[in-house]
Design a protein around this motif. Structure first.
Motif, PDB file in Angstrom:
ATOM      1  N   HIS A  58       2.840  -0.739  20.241  1.00  0.00           N
ATOM      2  CA  HIS A  58       3.938  -1.088  21.126  1.00  0.00           C
ATOM      3  C   HIS A  58       5.083  -0.095  20.910  1.00  0.00           C
ATOM      4  CE1 HIS A  58       5.851  -2.834  17.629  1.00  0.00           C
ATOM      5  NE2 HIS A  58       5.093  -3.915  17.613  1.00  0.00           N
ATOM      6  N   ALA A  59       6.219  -0.346  21.547  1.00  0.00           N
ATOM      7  CA  ALA A  59       7.301   0.636  21.591  1.00  0.00           C
ATOM      8  C   ALA A  59       7.830   1.006  20.210  1.00  0.00           C
ATOM      9  CB  ALA A  59       8.442   0.111  22.470  1.00  0.00           C
ATOM     10  N   LEU A  60       7.912   0.042  19.298  1.00  0.00           N
ATOM     11  CA  LEU A  60       8.428   0.361  17.961  1.00  0.00           C
ATOM     12  C   LEU A  60       7.458   1.263  17.202  1.00  0.00           C
ATOM     13  CD1 LEU A  60      10.042  -2.975  16.698  1.00  0.00           C
ATOM     14  CD2 LEU A  60      11.207  -0.856  17.358  1.00  0.00           C
ATOM     15  N   GLY A  61       6.164   1.001  17.342  1.00  0.00           N
ATOM     16  CA  GLY A  61       5.178   1.858  16.705  1.00  0.00           C
ATOM     17  C   GLY A  61       5.239   3.277  17.252  1.00  0.00           C
ATOM     18  N   GLY A  83      -0.997  -6.256  14.846  1.00  0.00           N
ATOM     19  CA  GLY A  83      -0.102  -6.412  13.706  1.00  0.00           C
ATOM     20  C   GLY A  83       1.312  -6.009  14.077  1.00  0.00           C
ATOM     21  N   ARG A  84       2.202  -6.081  13.100  1.00  0.00           N
ATOM     22  CA  ARG A  84       3.614  -5.844  13.341  1.00  0.00           C
ATOM     23  C   ARG A  84       4.090  -4.631  12.566  1.00  0.00           C
ATOM     24  NH1 ARG A  84       6.466  -8.456   8.890  1.00  0.00           N
ATOM     25  NH2 ARG A  84       8.318  -8.544  10.177  1.00  0.00           N
ATOM     26  N   LEU A  85       5.271  -4.144  12.907  1.00  0.00           N
ATOM     27  CA  LEU A  85       5.891  -3.074  12.133  1.00  0.00           C
ATOM     28  C   LEU A  85       6.674  -3.701  10.987  1.00  0.00           C
ATOM     29  CD1 LEU A  85       6.313   0.054  12.164  1.00  0.00           C
ATOM     30  CD2 LEU A  85       8.528  -0.401  13.228  1.00  0.00           C
ATOM     31  N   GLY A  86       6.404  -3.259   9.775  1.00  0.00           N
ATOM     32  CA  GLY A  86       7.135  -3.772   8.631  1.00  0.00           C
ATOM     33  C   GLY A  86       8.609  -3.442   8.718  1.00  0.00           C
ATOM     34  N   LEU A  87       9.445  -4.336   8.197  1.00  0.00           N
ATOM     35  CA  LEU A  87      10.894  -4.165   8.208  1.00  0.00           C
ATOM     36  C   LEU A  87      11.437  -4.210   6.792  1.00  0.00           C
ATOM     37  CD1 LEU A  87      11.879  -6.772  10.968  1.00  0.00           C
ATOM     38  CD2 LEU A  87      11.315  -4.360  11.320  1.00  0.00           C
ATOM     39  N   TYR A  88      12.569  -3.534   6.589  1.00  0.00           N
ATOM     40  CA  TYR A  88      13.364  -3.845   5.409  1.00  0.00           C
ATOM     41  C   TYR A  88      14.838  -3.702   5.737  1.00  0.00           C
ATOM     42  CZ  TYR A  88      14.398   0.975   3.687  1.00  0.00           C
ATOM     43  OH  TYR A  88      14.850   2.258   3.522  1.00  0.00           O
ATOM     44  N   PHE A  89      15.639  -4.533   5.085  1.00  0.00           N
ATOM     45  CA  PHE A  89      17.064  -4.608   5.331  1.00  0.00           C
ATOM     46  C   PHE A  89      17.789  -4.097   4.095  1.00  0.00           C
ATOM     47  CE2 PHE A  89      14.899  -7.765   7.815  1.00  0.00           C
ATOM     48  CZ  PHE A  89      15.537  -7.754   9.058  1.00  0.00           C
ATOM     49  N   ALA A 109       0.875  -4.037  10.663  1.00  0.00           N
ATOM     50  CA  ALA A 109      -0.264  -3.306  11.234  1.00  0.00           C
ATOM     51  C   ALA A 109      -0.926  -2.435  10.171  1.00  0.00           C
ATOM     52  CB  ALA A 109       0.198  -2.460  12.411  1.00  0.00           C
ATOM     53  N   PHE A 110      -0.122  -1.831   9.300  1.00  0.00           N
ATOM     54  CA  PHE A 110      -0.703  -0.982   8.267  1.00  0.00           C
ATOM     55  C   PHE A 110      -1.550  -1.785   7.290  1.00  0.00           C
ATOM     56  CE2 PHE A 110      -0.721   0.989   4.070  1.00  0.00           C
ATOM     57  CZ  PHE A 110      -1.275   2.225   4.372  1.00  0.00           C
ATOM     58  N   SER A 111      -1.143  -2.991   6.951  1.00  0.00           N
ATOM     59  CA  SER A 111      -1.901  -3.790   5.990  1.00  0.00           C
ATOM     60  C   SER A 111      -3.285  -4.148   6.511  1.00  0.00           C
ATOM     61  CB  SER A 111      -1.135  -5.068   5.630  1.00  0.00           C
ATOM     62  OG  SER A 111      -1.111  -5.977   6.722  1.00  0.00           O
ATOM     63  N   ARG A 112      -3.514  -3.984   7.822  1.00  0.00           N
ATOM     64  CA  ARG A 112      -4.816  -4.290   8.420  1.00  0.00           C
ATOM     65  C   ARG A 112      -5.733  -3.065   8.494  1.00  0.00           C
ATOM     66  NH1 ARG A 112      -3.390  -8.436  13.469  1.00  0.00           N
ATOM     67  NH2 ARG A 112      -1.964  -9.781  12.300  1.00  0.00           N
TER      68      ARG A 112
END
Length: 330
Positions: A58-61, A83-89, A109-112
């Protein structure tokens, strides 16, 4: 020279400046990941680099892949999927108030990723170096298996391998321990970044000094040619002292101590050191010069916002030579 890196890339969200989470109404975006940070840094130093990872489709990837391309990192081996894009704050500290990080990366997504996703023979063809960190095998069994396949392929092809064996216990959530996974990965390494405590905890390798521990590691893992570590003295969140050392089996090569004040961004400074050290080992054929270059690169990263070191070779060499004046150049 061509360097391949492998690992997760996350989206970093931070309050502006040194604001706290509780007082901000906006967050600044950066992309970063410890292995990708090394690739970006090396690309700024003139080396050919490519990063291997898996992004959500998706767009973030796509934005994350575009970020890597923007800084000259090859993205031809990146995979996309569910999967999703990992985040950190990140809340940046100042003075006596420490910075703090909150991770949100579960089921990314990477963990998959699985070993079948990457053709390491193709990825590592013509490579001069392969770099990984201990964060990657902590994320999932698939990531650990994929990394092991990459290291074994690099060994078959004669490609040197570096591992930053950083250990974060809260990441290991899939039923395996680092003591079960890390030794097989380290068996294929040419260079590791670590310290006596890590060597003891992960591998049961004990030494009363850095040299003794280094020799014991080289006995346990005969492929090792170098062991390195950095030393940080945190006088405050805004003022640190930094140095580095590199053991080659006979001699400990030590950098000078860099006094860093004020610190603009602490994140990614260890990755900047590894990038500088890898560049030095590939370029100078001189361990002492390599560790000096790496330490200077790390010191400069403290002055650059974001996760990555955008310093040039000439800027690093200027600091390495002792010029820390920051004098305006015209």
């Amino acid at each position: 020279m061509k360097v391949i890196t492998f690992g997760e890339v996350m989206l970093r969200l931070s309050p502006p400046g040194v604001e706290r989470f509780v007082q901000t109404d906006s967050l600044t975006m950066h992309f970063g990941g410890t292995e990708a940070n090394v690739a970006v840094s090396l690309a700024q130093l003139g080396l050919e680099t490519a990063h291997v990872t898996r992004f959500p489709d998706h767009a973030l990837g796509r934005s994350a892949a575009g970020y890597l391309r923007q800084y000259g990192v090859g993205t031809q081996h990146i995979r996309s999927g569910d999967g999703r894009l990992g985040l950190y704050f990140l809340e940046t500290g100042a003075g006596s108030r420490a910075s703090q990080i909150i991770y949100d990366r579960v089921d990314s997504a990477f963990s998959r990723i699985t070993p079948n996703d990457i053709d390491w023979e193709v990825v590592l063809s013509g490579a001069d170096w392969f770099h990984w960190t201990g964060i990657t095998p902590a994320l999932s069994q698939g990531a650990a298996d994929c990394l092991l396949a990459g290291i074994q392929t690099a060994n078959r092809l004669g490609v040197p391998v570096s591992g930053d064996i950083v250990y974060r216990s809260n990441l290991w959530q899939y039923g395996r321990t680092p003591q079960e996974i890390m030794p097989a990965l380290t068996e294929g390494c040419t260079l590791v970044l670590g310290n006596k405590a890590l060597f003891s905890e992960l591998y049961g390798v004990v030494g009363s000094t850095f040299i003794e521990a280094g020799r014991a590691m080289m006995k346990r893992f005969p492929t090792l040619k170098y062991i390195t570590d950095t030393k940080r003295n945190s006088l405050s969140a805004s003022h640190n002292e930094l140095s580095a050392k590199l053991f080659d089996g006979n001699t400990v090569h030590k950098s000078r101590v860099y006094s860093i004040q004020p610190i603009v961004d602490r994140i990614g400074t260890g990755d900047a050191y590894m990038a500088g050290l890898i560049y030095g080992l590939l370029t100078f054929n001189d361990p002492q010069r390599a560790v000096e270059f790496g330490a200077a690169a790390s010191a400069l990263k403290h002055t650059i916002p974001g996760d990555v070191n955008l310093a040039t070779v000439s800027e690093i060499e200027t600091l390495e030579a002792g010029d820390s004046s920051g004098k305006l150049r015209r």
